[in-house]
Write a protein that holds these residues in place. Structure first.
Motif, PDB file in Angstrom:
ATOM      1  N   ARG A 161       0.839  -1.207   0.000  1.00 36.13           N
ATOM      2  CA  ARG A 161       0.000   0.000   0.000  1.00 36.13           C
ATOM      3  C   ARG A 161       0.875   1.258   0.000  1.00 36.13           C
ATOM      4  NH1 ARG A 161      -5.279  -0.191   0.725  1.00 36.13           N
ATOM      5  NH2 ARG A 161      -4.917  -2.317   1.404  1.00 36.13           N
ATOM      6  N   ASP A 162       2.040   1.203   0.641  1.00 34.38           N
ATOM      7  CA  ASP A 162       2.977   2.322   0.450  1.00 34.38           C
ATOM      8  C   ASP A 162       3.278   2.422  -1.039  1.00 34.38           C
ATOM      9  OD1 ASP A 162       5.085   4.310   0.776  1.00 34.38           O
ATOM     10  OD2 ASP A 162       6.425   2.646   0.310  1.00 34.38           O
ATOM     11  N   GLY A 163       3.489   1.252  -1.675  1.00 35.95           N
ATOM     12  CA  GLY A 163       3.746   1.247  -3.115  1.00 35.95           C
ATOM     13  C   GLY A 163       2.635   1.967  -3.856  1.00 35.95           C
ATOM     14  N   LYS A 164       1.391   1.667  -3.495  1.00 33.35           N
ATOM     15  CA  LYS A 164       0.258   2.326  -4.164  1.00 33.35           C
ATOM     16  C   LYS A 164       0.387   3.851  -4.060  1.00 33.35           C
ATOM     17  CE  LYS A 164      -4.644   3.239  -3.233  1.00 33.35           C
ATOM     18  NZ  LYS A 164      -5.871   2.813  -2.541  1.00 33.35           N
ATOM     19  N   PHE A 165       0.668   4.343  -2.852  1.00 38.35           N
ATOM     20  CA  PHE A 165       0.689   5.802  -2.681  1.00 38.35           C
ATOM     21  C   PHE A 165       1.913   6.440  -3.326  1.00 38.35           C
ATOM     22  CE2 PHE A 165      -2.848   4.802  -0.066  1.00 38.35           C
ATOM     23  CZ  PHE A 165      -3.672   5.898  -0.238  1.00 38.35           C
ATOM     24  N   GLN A 166       3.058   5.747  -3.275  1.00 40.83           N
ATOM     25  CA  GLN A 166       4.229   6.296  -3.970  1.00 40.83           C
ATOM     26  C   GLN A 166       3.980   6.321  -5.474  1.00 40.83           C
ATOM     27  OE1 GLN A 166       6.605   7.758  -2.428  1.00 40.83           O
ATOM     28  NE2 GLN A 166       6.183   7.048  -0.354  1.00 40.83           N
ATOM     29  N   LEU A 167       3.328   5.271  -5.979  1.00 33.79           N
ATOM     30  CA  LEU A 167       3.043   5.235  -7.426  1.00 33.79           C
ATOM     31  C   LEU A 167       2.034   6.318  -7.802  1.00 33.79           C
ATOM     32  CD1 LEU A 167       2.865   1.363  -8.101  1.00 33.79           C
ATOM     33  CD2 LEU A 167       4.724   2.918  -8.706  1.00 33.79           C
ATOM     34  N   LEU A 168       1.045   6.535  -6.927  1.00 31.59           N
ATOM     35  CA  LEU A 168       0.077   7.610  -7.202  1.00 31.59           C
ATOM     36  C   LEU A 168       0.792   8.961  -7.268  1.00 31.59           C
ATOM     37  CD1 LEU A 168      -2.982   6.612  -4.943  1.00 31.59           C
ATOM     38  CD2 LEU A 168      -3.025   6.883  -7.437  1.00 31.59           C
ATOM     39  N   ALA A 169       1.767   9.157  -6.362  1.00 33.17           N
ATOM     40  CA  ALA A 169       2.500  10.434  -6.344  1.00 33.17           C
ATOM     41  C   ALA A 169       3.393  10.563  -7.584  1.00 33.17           C
ATOM     42  CB  ALA A 169       3.324  10.546  -5.069  1.00 33.17           C
ATOM     43  N   LEU A 170       3.993   9.435  -7.995  1.00 27.56           N
ATOM     44  CA  LEU A 170       4.853   9.470  -9.189  1.00 27.56           C
ATOM     45  C   LEU A 170       4.022   9.567 -10.469  1.00 27.56           C
ATOM     46  CD1 LEU A 170       7.558   6.808  -8.183  1.00 27.56           C
ATOM     47  CD2 LEU A 170       7.799   9.300  -8.175  1.00 27.56           C
ATOM     48  N   ALA A 171       2.782   9.062 -10.408  1.00 29.69           N
ATOM     49  CA  ALA A 171       1.893   9.154 -11.582  1.00 29.69           C
ATOM     50  C   ALA A 171       1.561  10.615 -11.898  1.00 29.69           C
ATOM     51  CB  ALA A 171       0.613   8.359 -11.341  1.00 29.69           C
ATOM     52  N   GLU A 172       1.751  11.506 -10.911  1.00 30.24           N
ATOM     53  CA  GLU A 172       1.512  12.934 -11.143  1.00 30.24           C
ATOM     54  C   GLU A 172       2.733  13.617 -11.757  1.00 30.24           C
ATOM     55  OE1 GLU A 172      -1.354  14.354 -10.614  1.00 30.24           O
ATOM     56  OE2 GLU A 172      -2.330  12.677  -9.594  1.00 30.24           O
ATOM     57  N   SER A 173       3.838  12.881 -11.864  1.00 33.21           N
ATOM     58  CA  SER A 173       5.108  13.512 -12.261  1.00 33.21           C
ATOM     59  C   SER A 173       5.025  14.234 -13.602  1.00 33.21           C
ATOM     60  CB  SER A 173       6.204  12.446 -12.344  1.00 33.21           C
ATOM     61  OG  SER A 173       7.436  13.049 -12.695  1.00 33.21           O
ATOM     62  N   SER A 174       5.787  15.317 -13.678  1.00 36.36           N
ATOM     63  CA  SER A 174       5.890  16.056 -14.944  1.00 36.36           C
ATOM     64  C   SER A 174       6.691  15.279 -15.979  1.00 36.36           C
ATOM     65  CB  SER A 174       6.602  17.388 -14.714  1.00 36.36           C
ATOM     66  OG  SER A 174       6.035  18.041 -13.624  1.00 36.36           O
ATOM     67  N   PHE A 175       7.493  14.332 -15.514  1.00 39.71           N
ATOM     68  CA  PHE A 175       8.236  13.477 -16.460  1.00 39.71           C
ATOM     69  C   PHE A 175       7.242  12.428 -16.961  1.00 39.71           C
ATOM     70  CE2 PHE A 175      11.488   9.882 -16.941  1.00 39.71           C
ATOM     71  CZ  PHE A 175      11.745  10.222 -18.256  1.00 39.71           C
ATOM     72  N   ASP A 176       6.704  12.692 -18.153  1.00 41.41           N
ATOM     73  CA  ASP A 176       5.538  11.944 -18.624  1.00 41.41           C
ATOM     74  C   ASP A 176       5.771  10.428 -18.728  1.00 41.41           C
ATOM     75  OD1 ASP A 176       2.798  12.329 -19.261  1.00 41.41           O
ATOM     76  OD2 ASP A 176       3.250  11.887 -21.361  1.00 41.41           O
ATOM     77  N   PRO A 177       6.929   9.969 -19.201  1.00 44.14           N
ATOM     78  CA  PRO A 177       7.116   8.505 -19.254  1.00 44.14           C
ATOM     79  C   PRO A 177       7.006   7.862 -17.860  1.00 44.14           C
ATOM     80  CG  PRO A 177       8.725   9.601 -20.657  1.00 44.14           C
ATOM     81  CD  PRO A 177       8.033  10.691 -19.870  1.00 44.14           C
ATOM     82  N   LEU A 178       7.485   8.548 -16.823  1.00 40.57           N
ATOM     83  CA  LEU A 178       7.351   8.016 -15.460  1.00 40.57           C
ATOM     84  C   LEU A 178       5.883   7.979 -15.049  1.00 40.57           C
ATOM     85  CD1 LEU A 178       8.523   7.082 -12.738  1.00 40.57           C
ATOM     86  CD2 LEU A 178       8.864   9.495 -12.134  1.00 40.57           C
ATOM     87  N   SER A 179       5.170   9.034 -15.373  1.00 41.57           N
ATOM     88  CA  SER A 179       3.745   9.083 -15.057  1.00 41.57           C
ATOM     89  C   SER A 179       2.997   7.936 -15.745  1.00 41.57           C
ATOM     90  CB  SER A 179       3.177  10.434 -15.510  1.00 41.57           C
ATOM     91  OG  SER A 179       1.775  10.376 -15.560  1.00 41.57           O
ATOM     92  N   ARG A 180       3.279   7.729 -17.019  1.00 45.01           N
ATOM     93  CA  ARG A 180       2.540   6.695 -17.768  1.00 45.01           C
ATOM     94  C   ARG A 180       2.893   5.287 -17.283  1.00 45.01           C
ATOM     95  NH1 ARG A 180       3.825   7.774 -23.777  1.00 45.01           N
ATOM     96  NH2 ARG A 180       2.512   5.922 -23.986  1.00 45.01           N
ATOM     97  N   THR A 181       4.158   5.092 -16.936  1.00 39.83           N
ATOM     98  CA  THR A 181       4.593   3.773 -16.451  1.00 39.83           C
ATOM     99  C   THR A 181       3.922   3.448 -15.126  1.00 39.83           C
ATOM    100  OG1 THR A 181       6.740   4.252 -17.411  1.00 39.83           O
ATOM    101  CG2 THR A 181       6.645   2.413 -15.915  1.00 39.83           C
ATOM    102  N   THR A 182       3.949   4.412 -14.219  1.00 43.46           N
ATOM    103  CA  THR A 182       3.412   4.142 -12.884  1.00 43.46           C
ATOM    104  C   THR A 182       1.883   4.013 -12.925  1.00 43.46           C
ATOM    105  OG1 THR A 182       3.643   6.514 -12.472  1.00 43.46           O
ATOM    106  CG2 THR A 182       5.305   5.080 -11.521  1.00 43.46           C
TER     107      THR A 182
END
Ligand code: BYC
Length: 477
Positions: free
Chosen positions: A214-235
């Motif tokens: 669940r930490d993973g879920k929240f870290q991924l949600l935070a990274l999904a907002e990233s301005s680095f679009d490939p990171l956002s799309r991957t997460t």
């Protein structure tokens, strides 16, 4: 719509065949990954046919295929969620500007470090869980363990794709290093605390998949907002798979609680020693396991006050979970107030909101954890039992942040070091607790018709199959 190429060595929807250099780099990494998997992945089941879900595209209907596969032959692929046309930066100093398709030079080191940190957790968890198959409570659970494991492997691929694609030689070196660190090895440990903890019994596994995934879920949600679009799309796509991992944890703990409650009611016992004699995990022990894995997972959010987190937010590298639900996307005005330990008491410490972004994410996590705990408590309530599971205070048993090594009781009251040492075994699993839980899990259950006595059967099987389906064709020979 994203196209998926499945007949290549590496299934992908990123047009890998058009980028020969990247394709060669990933194909060179692939055998090293498989060697790592065979050496550090599940012990004893590599030749078995396992009924597994494999991601094959990012379409919401039909993104995965279910079939028997031997784990080393699993088709680990690279899948990015579809690009959002015209996507702009959703927070921080550059709010509203176009997102980045390449890594800005000034953010290269920071982004690489975050991607490596995320990537490091994935193989770490496989390493932590590698011996659990040998003590599985059922074939259903065995399959779920392997499902989680192969998908953590795919999440490693997701991060390695970013490293090799966008970070040149440094990225390739980091990709190799991800296969070289080892969970719990003092000479080459994994990067974050919880990923070096032993996870050697199934109660720990269920707590891990509930709290740590669940930490993973929240870290991924935070990274999904990233301005680095490939990171956002991957997460964003990784989150699709992550949901099942938390389901395994939530229902796993729920089934342990249910079985204990059934036995307590049937035999009219509540004394933990008497409950243990009946071959199930007593509720205070479940609470201690919960205390351990919850607090280890709280540490994964970093310090309450973090200039790193402030700069991730300002620069647009890492946002808050579901940033769109916040009103103020710059977060320049607000403050966050903490109770910080000082001179044997607490003092209020107020910091600019941006410096409290780790805590903001942790707040969302705590609420999400509580929902699961409430469900487990409804099981106890429906059995007419008074015992309730609780999340301990966030101050308890912390190794990172304001309360690192500050002894408190589970309610968060400061206690002396001596009092903590004297009562630790009431609050966290003792060696005797661990030995007891392991004593229930001496013998693996490989007959699909059977379920270990310390856990209730699940409500449903996988993908419409019955609970006693042969999810793993285990060759005992
Ligand atoms: N253990 O400024 P601070 C998952 C370090 S799980 C050890 O407060 P920051 C999964 C920190 O790196 C999700 N060290 O931290 C689940 C920093 O080091 P430097 C994984 C820690 O930077 C189950 C220093 O302490 N993803 O996916 O704001 C199965 C100062 O700390 C720890 C991510 O973590 C710790 N617990 O944030 C499979 C996302 N905490 O810079 C998979 C990427 C902090 O002084 N990572 N430190 O050398 C991040 O966003 C951030 O690195 C952190 C820390 C949230 C971890």
């Amino acid at each position: 719509m994203s196209s998926v190429i499945n007949d290549e060595r590496i299934p992908n929807n990123v047009h890998l065949a058009d980028d020969k250099k990247l394709q060669r780099a990933l194909e060179a990494w692939q055998p090293n990954f498989i060697s790592w998997w065979k050496e550090m992945g599940p012990v004893g089941f590599q030749a078995d046919d396992v009924f597994l879900r494999t991601a094959i595209s990012v379409e919401s209907d039909g993104w995965a295929n279910f079939d028997y596969v031997k784990m080393p032959d699993y088709r680990w692929g690279i899948f990015l969620a579809d690009a959002v046309p015209g996507r702009t930066i959703g927070f921080g100093d550059h709010y509203g500007e176009p997102v980045w398709q390449e890594v800005p030079g000034e953010h290269r080191n920071t982004l690489r470090r975050l991607i490596v940190t995320q990537g490091d957790t994935e193989p770490a968890s496989v390493e932590q869980q590698r011996r659990l198959g040998l003590t599985c409570p059922s074939v259903y659970d065995l399959r779920n363990l392997f499902q989680v494991n192969v998908e953590e492997g795919r999440h490693l691929w997701a991060m390695v794709y970013l490293l090799q694609s966008y970070f040149g030689r440094d990225g390739r070196e980091e990709a190799e290093a991800l296969l070289e660190r080892r969970s719990g090895d003092p000479n080459k440990p994994r990067m974050l605390g919880a990923f070096n903890e032993p996870c050697t019994d199934w109660l720990s596994f269920f707590m891990f998949t509930f709290f740590t995934d669940r930490d993973g879920k929240f870290q991924l949600l935070a990274l999904a907002e990233s301005s680095f679009d490939p990171l956002s799309r991957t997460t964003r796509f990784m989150l699709t798979e992550e949901a099942h991992h938390m389901f395994v944890g939530e229902t796993g703990v729920g089934r342990v609680v249910e079985r204990t409650a059934d036995v307590m009611v049937e035999h009219k016992v509540s004394d933990p020693a008497a409950v243990r004699k009946l071959g199930v995990v007593d509720l205070p022990t479940i609470q201690r396991y919960l205390n351990l894995w919850y607090t280890l997972s709280l540490d994964l959010f970093g310090g309450e006050i973090s200039s790193n987190a402030a700069s991730f937010f300002a620069t647009g590298i890492k946002g808050r979970a579901k940033e769109a639900e916040f009103e103020d996307h710059k977060a320049l005005a607000g403050t966050y107030t903490f109770d910080a330990p000082k001179d044997g008491g607490f003092v209020k410490e107020e910091v600019p909101m941006r410096n409290a972004m780790n805590e903001v994410l942790r707040d969302a996590y705590v609420i999400d954890c509580q929902r699961g705990v409430d469900k487990w408590n409804r099981v106890l309530e429906s059995h007419g039992l008074d015992f309730r599971l609780t999340l301990p205070s966030r101050r308890f048993h912390r190794q990172i942040g304001l309360f690192a090594d500050v002894p408190t009781d589970p309610a968060g009251n400061l206690v002396t070091k001596e009092a903590y040492a004297a009562r630790q075994n009431e609050w966290l699993p003792s060696d005797a607790d661990k030995a007891f839980v392991q004593s229930l899990q001496q013998r693996p259950i490989y007959d699909p018709k059977q379920m270990a006595g310390w856990i209730a059967a699940p409500k449903h099987g996988i993908k419409g199959r019955p609970i006693d389906f042969e999810y793993v064709r285990h060759n005992e020979g």
